[in-house]
Each structure stands twice: as structure tokens, then as C-alpha cells.
Design a protein around this motif. Structure first.
Motif, PDB file in Angstrom:
ATOM      1  N   ALA A 122       0.082 -10.904  -2.828  1.00 16.67           N
ATOM      2  CA  ALA A 122      -1.266 -11.169  -2.637  1.00 16.67           C
ATOM      3  C   ALA A 122      -1.345 -12.437  -3.460  1.00 16.67           C
ATOM      4  O   ALA A 122      -2.187 -13.313  -3.096  1.00 16.67           O
ATOM      5  CB  ALA A 122      -2.237  -9.986  -3.374  1.00 16.67           C
ATOM      6  N   THR A 153      -2.785 -16.208  -1.783  1.00 12.94           N
ATOM      7  CA  THR A 153      -4.248 -16.372  -2.071  1.00 12.94           C
ATOM      8  C   THR A 153      -4.359 -17.617  -2.944  1.00 12.94           C
ATOM      9  O   THR A 153      -3.876 -17.569  -3.997  1.00 12.94           O
ATOM     10  CB  THR A 153      -4.808 -15.183  -2.895  1.00 12.94           C
ATOM     11  OG1 THR A 153      -4.504 -13.887  -2.090  1.00 12.94           O
ATOM     12  CG2 THR A 153      -6.442 -15.290  -3.098  1.00 12.94           C
ATOM     13  N   ILE A 189      -8.491 -11.095  -6.206  1.00 10.68           N
ATOM     14  CA  ILE A 189      -7.546  -9.873  -5.803  1.00 10.68           C
ATOM     15  C   ILE A 189      -7.929  -8.649  -6.510  1.00 10.68           C
ATOM     16  O   ILE A 189      -8.156  -8.848  -7.780  1.00 10.68           O
ATOM     17  CB  ILE A 189      -6.107 -10.320  -6.276  1.00 10.68           C
ATOM     18  CG1 ILE A 189      -5.620 -11.713  -5.474  1.00 10.68           C
ATOM     19  CG2 ILE A 189      -5.359  -9.013  -5.927  1.00 10.68           C
ATOM     20  CD1 ILE A 189      -4.203 -12.187  -5.883  1.00 10.68           C
ATOM     21  N   GLU A 235      -6.186  -5.706  -2.458  1.00 10.67           N
ATOM     22  CA  GLU A 235      -6.966  -6.237  -1.514  1.00 10.67           C
ATOM     23  C   GLU A 235      -7.123  -7.691  -1.841  1.00 10.67           C
ATOM     24  O   GLU A 235      -7.239  -8.105  -3.243  1.00 10.67           O
ATOM     25  CB  GLU A 235      -8.541  -5.667  -1.545  1.00 10.67           C
ATOM     26  CG  GLU A 235      -9.499  -6.432  -0.519  1.00 10.67           C
ATOM     27  CD  GLU A 235     -10.871  -5.665  -0.552  1.00 10.67           C
ATOM     28  OE1 GLU A 235     -11.538  -6.237   0.208  1.00 10.67           O
ATOM     29  OE2 GLU A 235     -11.037  -4.637  -1.214  1.00 10.67           O
ATOM     30  N   ASP A 236      -7.154  -8.727  -1.193  1.00 13.77           N
ATOM     31  CA  ASP A 236      -7.123 -10.160  -1.269  1.00 13.77           C
ATOM     32  C   ASP A 236      -8.048 -11.058  -0.276  1.00 13.77           C
ATOM     33  O   ASP A 236      -8.070 -10.387   0.651  1.00 13.77           O
ATOM     34  CB  ASP A 236      -5.602 -10.760  -1.530  1.00 13.77           C
ATOM     35  CG  ASP A 236      -5.034 -10.595   0.036  1.00 13.77           C
ATOM     36  OD1 ASP A 236      -5.362 -11.607   0.885  1.00 13.77           O
ATOM     37  OD2 ASP A 236      -3.686  -9.955   0.031  1.00 13.77           O
ATOM     38  N   SER A 247      -5.529  -6.174   8.001  1.00 12.92           N
ATOM     39  CA  SER A 247      -5.909  -7.679   7.717  1.00 12.92           C
ATOM     40  C   SER A 247      -6.702  -8.414   8.756  1.00 12.92           C
ATOM     41  O   SER A 247      -6.564  -7.871   9.943  1.00 12.92           O
ATOM     42  CB  SER A 247      -4.477  -8.306   7.496  1.00 12.92           C
ATOM     43  OG  SER A 247      -4.560  -9.519   7.113  1.00 12.92           O
ATOM     44  N   GLY A 303      -8.334 -12.242   4.811  1.00 12.49           N
ATOM     45  CA  GLY A 303      -7.648 -11.550   3.670  1.00 12.49           C
ATOM     46  C   GLY A 303      -6.846 -10.124   4.281  1.00 12.49           C
ATOM     47  O   GLY A 303      -6.953  -9.820   5.347  1.00 12.49           O
ATOM     48  N   SER A 304      -6.345  -9.537   3.244  1.00 10.98           N
ATOM     49  CA  SER A 304      -5.407  -8.480   3.641  1.00 10.98           C
ATOM     50  C   SER A 304      -5.834  -7.414   2.598  1.00 10.98           C
ATOM     51  O   SER A 304      -5.986  -7.548   1.446  1.00 10.98           O
ATOM     52  CB  SER A 304      -4.056  -8.728   3.622  1.00 10.98           C
ATOM     53  OG  SER A 304      -3.703  -9.730   4.555  1.00 10.98           O
ATOM     54  N   THR A 305      -5.592  -6.140   2.988  1.00  8.43           N
ATOM     55  CA  THR A 305      -5.455  -4.829   2.258  1.00  8.43           C
ATOM     56  C   THR A 305      -4.331  -4.102   2.648  1.00  8.43           C
ATOM     57  O   THR A 305      -4.271  -3.651   3.411  1.00  8.43           O
ATOM     58  CB  THR A 305      -6.790  -4.255   2.331  1.00  8.43           C
ATOM     59  OG1 THR A 305      -7.915  -4.917   2.053  1.00  8.43           O
ATOM     60  CG2 THR A 305      -6.790  -2.819   1.349  1.00  8.43           C
TER      61      THR A 305
END
Length: 625
Positions: free
Chosen positions: A250, A254, A259, A279-280, A333, A338-340
Motif C-alpha cells: 500500500a 500510494t 492508507i 485500503e489505499d 481494486s 485504489g485497492s482494498t
């Protein structure tokens, strides 16, 4: 339908209930239907979807997926033919799924078994050789930098050494990823369930990324308001490894973002789970790449490897470790959004958090608006402690004056004091009411003082964690460390690499030990037979003429004299592969350390095994070639 986190299942409860009933779902105006309403903001609106026709895909009487037909117009004119077609297509997909499962179980099993058996031996031999060849010089590099850091250096020199050490440790992380992957594939990873303070472990893990996140101008946040478990049995090393991998990714991906690490517990009828999500707001992952990110040696694309580095093993290892801990890891994502990453593990023998029974207790924060987060307001919620957050000195002082009998725990950012004219009033309030207070800051302001003559009880970096907040209430525990203690004894170092000789002798002499050095097992037998003053042997495993295994076996048989048969022998090896520890112990060694050597772990091992001799004369080093 796979692992679905409870919050997602609850948010789409009607949809999941209907799918499980194996019913067709017609949503002519999906944005206004109660079933699909939770999807409006994050799915329907962004993709301009106005109506849905959903059919469950069934296998062995259970929904394993859905066929989702999307329309960009409301109220389409669905005919019976449309319904029959969608149903038939879902049946075909279910049949294909069943065929795939059959192929896996009947045809692929034999092929996979043969390939695994053929590659396992070659892989193990290659990794063992590579581990030794890389770790040996890495021990010299990291060891010499450790020695240099203990000398007088200018700030510029210290910074340069720090950069070199950071690069070397990054290389070591890659090596360890490859070794862990090998162990998992071979089924040799052992899960060690011990009592773990979850609050401390989770807090310390995210804290360790504070400096890296600030370098990327990224805000870290820790949300544990729904964590109800204080302690449980799990494998702390493996849990921390999973979290480190997800948080490291992350931070890596990022820039100037945010984050959030969210942790909560879930009690089912049969088990207790710890859920964690990272999560980011980073670069995200394309939809077509998301399905393969847990595969070994895989990254989203080759440019990711070139720009950010890495082996592509981290997520594969993390996913398999989650499974070994009784859970699973999943990802969501969107590219450039972003992605989790969410995982859960099973906790054994959980112990609930006990609320603090003190109505007068409160946590009061004075921090800039741009670092304030929602989770700060709830940092001690599981302990039933109210938190109040202020962004200016005036309101903080008014609060303290309005609550003269409260036991206020203060956490102050020095930036807020620098910008205020009322610091004298706050100082007077703290001293007159004997309030506990801590300083919280970014690394940029970590050296900033609140007051010259009034020191905080704690000095911490963002993000605010419950462990740090509780430490302000309970007091900082005394650190139990042997870093400054002095050991006494005569150590025989058996090591053929010249650089490693210098590293080890420097570390040992700093501990207060007397050191003699020989280059192979034959010389070790000879010096042990002639000199009865040794208290412990540090034995390298791979050496010319006679290796450490053979030398140890001969010492235990008495070939170096009866007096040396029971001497403590600690193995030093650069392999760190499955079975290495067992091989060392089988040869008669008492303990095992893998290179690169770490000062604290080396000292702890020596302190445990050395025979405490009476103080010796000033430290000396002798070398016998």
C-alpha cells in the motif's frame, strides 16, 4: 460463492438471499430497487448501469456465481425468450464449471503430482545453494554497516549508511520471500500458536510504516473501533508477515494519498475471526489483472516491477499464510482509484477487551485538521473511553476548564503549540492538575519541543494507535533488553570468510567477550584440544577441509578432548532452508542462527548458552590460520 466479508454480505443482504434461493432477479430500474440500492454509488452510477437481469449459476444445488446482464437504459422490454436465454446460458456456465472441477480432480491431479515431485528436489537444491551464496556476502555487508553505526559519524555519513543499509535489507527481504515461498510449497511451514497481545501487535505493525508513509506524503490511519478481542492464540510472526506485506504494498503504490488499516473481530458459533483490511488510494489494479495477483511471481504488469521492484511473491505468500492460519485473503481494486485487500484468520482461546471502569477518564487530542481522522475519535472506543479532538488551543483550554475534575489524557502535536499564543496557559493546567500528556508528530517535527522544562510522558509518531494511547494511561513498560549488558567468556569463532570474521569479532568484542578465530573444522579441533579456556563455539557450517557438521560431531565424540565434549556450540549458517536447523541439531549443535547476523539475536543466544565464567582480562582477539 467464496469468502465474503460480513460487512459486504450485510450491505447486500437481499441480493445474496435471493441468489441463494436460486431465483432469477429482474431489476428494471436497478437504481431505485431495494435489492441493488447498495450498489448505486460504487457500481451502478460509475458504469452507467440502469437495469439488471441476474441469474444464479448453480453447481451441486448451490449457487457458485451469477450471470449478470447489464443495461444502460431503464425498464427494458424483457420477453419470455430473454428469460429462457439467460436461464439456458446460466445452465451452460454451470455445466462448464462442473466440467472444470471434474478435470481438476481426475486429469490434472496426476500431472500436477508428477510435476511437483520432479521440481521439488531441483528447487530445494537450487534455493539452498542460492541462499548460502547470497547470505554469506549479505552478512558481511549488513554486519559491517552495523559496526560502522556504532562509531562516531557525521550526520551525513550516518544518513549515507542508513541508505545503504535500507537497500541491503530490501535485498534480504527479496531473499526471504523466495525462501518462504519454497517452504510453503514444500509444506514445511509450521504454524506456532502462542498467546498474542493483538492490540500491541496491530499497533506496532502499522507504526513501523510511519516514516515510509510520510516520505510518500501519505496519511496512515488505524481503525480498530470494532475490535473486541485483546488477546488470543495465533502465530504472531505469520500474522505480522501478512500485514507487513499488505501495508508495504500500500505504501509502495500510494503517493500523496491515504492508507487505512481496519481491524475488527467476529464471533461465530464455532470460531472467532480477526478481520483486517488494508485500503489505499494508490495506483490500483486493472480488472483483468486482479484474478492473477495471488499467483506466484506475478505483478499487475512488467512496468510495475521496473518502477517499484519486488519479486511478485509477496501476495502469493500472504494468501497461503492466511489459509494456514484458518482464513483467506481477497482483493478489490479499481485502476487509478485504489485497492482494498481483506483477510481473516481464526483466533484460538480469545480473551475479550475489558472496558476501563473510570468515568472521569477521557482522551483529548490537539492536532492539525489535515491529519485528523475519523478513527482518532474512536481510538479507545473498545475500552469505553471517550475521545475529544480539537484543532485549536482556545477550544482545548475551554474544554479543560469546563471539566476540572476529569482525568484528561492529552496528546499534543507540537505544530499546534508553535502556532498558538496560549501555550503558557496549557502548561499551567497540565502541571497544576498533573495531567498525563504525550507528543505526537510527523518525523519532520519529531525533534520539536513542547516545553524545555516539561517533558511528555510519551513521544510518538502518527498514526495514533490504541497501544500508544493506553500506554499514556497505564505508563510505559520497562524495556527488558540486554543491549547494554556486558557478557564474560572466551568464544571460539570457526569461520572461513574473512569479512564475516571481522563482522563477528567486532560484534563479539562489543559484547565484552574474548574471541579466538580459526578458519575450518580441523583447526577448531586442534585449538579446543590445546586450550581449555573456551566457553562457547560459534560454528560456521560450510567450510573447506572440514565443515561445521563434521567438526561438531567429532567434538561430541571427544576428539577435541573430554573437556570439550559438552561445550556449547551455536551454528552459523547462510542457508536458512527447511531442514537446516534439524541438521545442525542432529550433528550435536545446541542452537542455530542464520546469516546475516543481528546483534541482539546473537547476543541473546550467546547469553543463553555461554557458561558464565569469571571476569576475564581486557578483551583480546587471537587468530589461528
Amino acid at each position: 460463492m467464496g469468502a465474503v466479508s460480513p460487512w459486504r454480505a450485510n450491505a447486500l443482504k437481499k441480493l445474496f438471499e435471493t441468489i441463494e434461493k436460486e431465483e432469477l432477479i429482474a431489476l428494471p430500474d436497478a437504481r431505485k430497487n431495494a435489492i441493488s440500492e447498495p450498489l448505486v454509488e460504487h457500481y451502478l452510477n460509475p458504469f452507467e448501469i440502469q437495469s439488471l437481469y441476474i441469474s444464479p449459476i448453480v453447481h451441486h444445488g448451490k449457487a457458485v456465481g451469477i450471470l449478470n446482464v447489464e443495461y444502460n437504459v431503464p425498464n427494458p422490454n424483457w420477453t419470455p425468450s430473454d428469460t429462457r436465454f439467460i436461464k439456458a446460458l446460466a445452465v451452460v456456465l454451470g455445466s462448464l464449471y462442473a466440467n472444470k472441477e471434474t478435470l481438476k480432480s481426475k486429469q490434472l491431479a496426476l500431472v500436477q503430482k508428477e510435476l511437483a515431485e520432479q521440481s521439488a528436489k531441483m528447487k530445494a537444491e537450487f534455493l539452498a545453494s542460492m541462499s548460502h551464496e547470497i547470505r554469506t556476502p549479505m552478512n558481511g555487508i549488513l554486519g559491517m554497516m552495523t559496526v560502522l553505526q556504532q562509531t562516531e559519524l557525521t550526520s551525513s555519513q550516518r544518513h549515507q549508511i542508513h541508505l545503504a543499509q535500507s537497500s541491503a535489507e530490501s535485498l534480504l527481504t527479496i531473499i526471504n520471500d523466495i525462501l518462504d515461498f519454497s517452504k510453503i510449497e514444500a509444506g514445511k511451514v509450521e504454524i506456532d500458536h502462542v498467546d498474542v497481545d493483538l492490540v500491541s501487535l496491530l499497533s506496532e505493525t502499522i507504526e513501523s510504516f510511519a516514516l515510509k508513509a510520510e516520505e510518500k506524503q501519505t496519511l496512515l490511519e488505524f481503525d480498530c473501533r470494532n475490535l473486541q478481542i485483546a488477546q488470543a492464540k495465533t502465530d504472531p510472526h505469520r500474522l505480522r508477515q501478512v500485514l507487513n506485506n499488505l501495508l508495504s504494498n500500500a505504501v509502495k503504490f500510494t503517493e500523496q494519498g491515504k492508507i487505512i488499516l481496519t481491524c475488527y473481530s467476529e464471533q461465530n458459533a464455532d470460531e472467532t475471526r480477526l478481520w483486517c483490511s488494508v485500503e489505499d488510494t494508490g495506483i490500483g489494479i486493472a480488472k483483468e489483472k486482479l484474478a492473477t495477483i495471488f499467483d506466484s511471481f506475478t505483478q499487475a504488469d512488467s512496468s510495475t516491477t521496473r518502477k517499484y521492484g519486488g519479486t511478485g511473491l509477496g501476495l502469493s505468500i500472504a494468501s497461503q499464510l492466511c489459509e494456514l492460519l484458518g482464513g483467506s485473503l481477497s482483493a478489490y481494486s479499481k485502476l487509478n482509484i485504489g485497492s482494498t485487500f481483506t483477510f481473516y484468520i481464526v483466533l484460538k482461546e480469545p480473551v475479550a477487551i475489558e472496558p476501563i471502569d473510570n468515568d472521569a477518564l477521557e482522551l483529548v487530542l490537539l492536532v492539525p485538521d489535515h491529519v485528523a481522522t475519523t478513527s482518532m475519535r474512536h481510538v479507545l472506543a473498545p475500552w469505553h473511553i471517550k475521545t475529544t479532538l480539537y484543532h485549536d488551543m482556545t477550544h482545548l483550554l475551554q474544554h479543560l476548564q469546563a471539566n476540572p475534575t476529569s482525568q484528561s489524557l492529552l496528546i499534543l502535536d507540537p505544530v499546534m503549540l508553535i502556532e498558538s499564543q496560549d501555550t503558557a496557559s496549557l502548561k499551567h493546567t497540565i502541571t497544576s492538575r498533573q495531567l498525563a500528556f504525550a507528543k505526537i508528530s510527523t518525523s519532520e517535527h519529531s525533534q520539536a519541543l513542547l516545553w524545555q522544562d516539561l517533558k511528555p510522558a510519551l513521544d510518538m509518531l502518527y498514526p495514533l494507535t490504541p497501544a500508544n494511547a493506553l500506554m499514556l494511561y497505564y505508563g510505559e513498560p520497562e524495556l527488558q533488553t540486554q543491549s547494554d549488558s556486558v557478557l564474560h567468556g572466551h568464544v571460539l569463532l570457526v569461520e572461513d570468510n574473512k569479512v564475516n570474521q571481522i563482522v563477528a569479532t567486532s560484534l563479539l568484542t562489543k559484547m565484552g567477550l574474548t574471541v579466538s578465530v580459526v578458519e575450518h573444522g580441523v583447526a577448531a579441533l586442534q585449538i579446543l584440544a590445546a586450550d581449555h579456556s573456551f566457553d562457547l563455539v560459534l560454528m560456521d557450517c560450510q567450510m573447506p577441509e572440514m565443515d561445521g557438521y563434521e567438526a561438531t560431531s567429532r567434538i561430541r565424540r571427544g576428539e577435541a578432548g573430554e573437556h570439550a565434549k559438552s561445550i556449547a556450540i551455536i551454528a552459523l549458517t547462510a542457508n536458512a532452508m527447511v531442514g537446516d536447523k534439524e541438521k545442525c541439531l542432529a550433528a550435536g549443535m545446541d542452537a542455530y542462527l542464520s546469516k546475516p547476523l543481528q546483534f541482539d539475536s546473537l547476543k541473546a543466544a550467546i547469553a543463553q548458552w555461554i557458561r558464565q565464567a569469571s571476569p576475564v582480562s581486557p578483551t583480546r582477539i587471537t587468530t589461528n590460520s
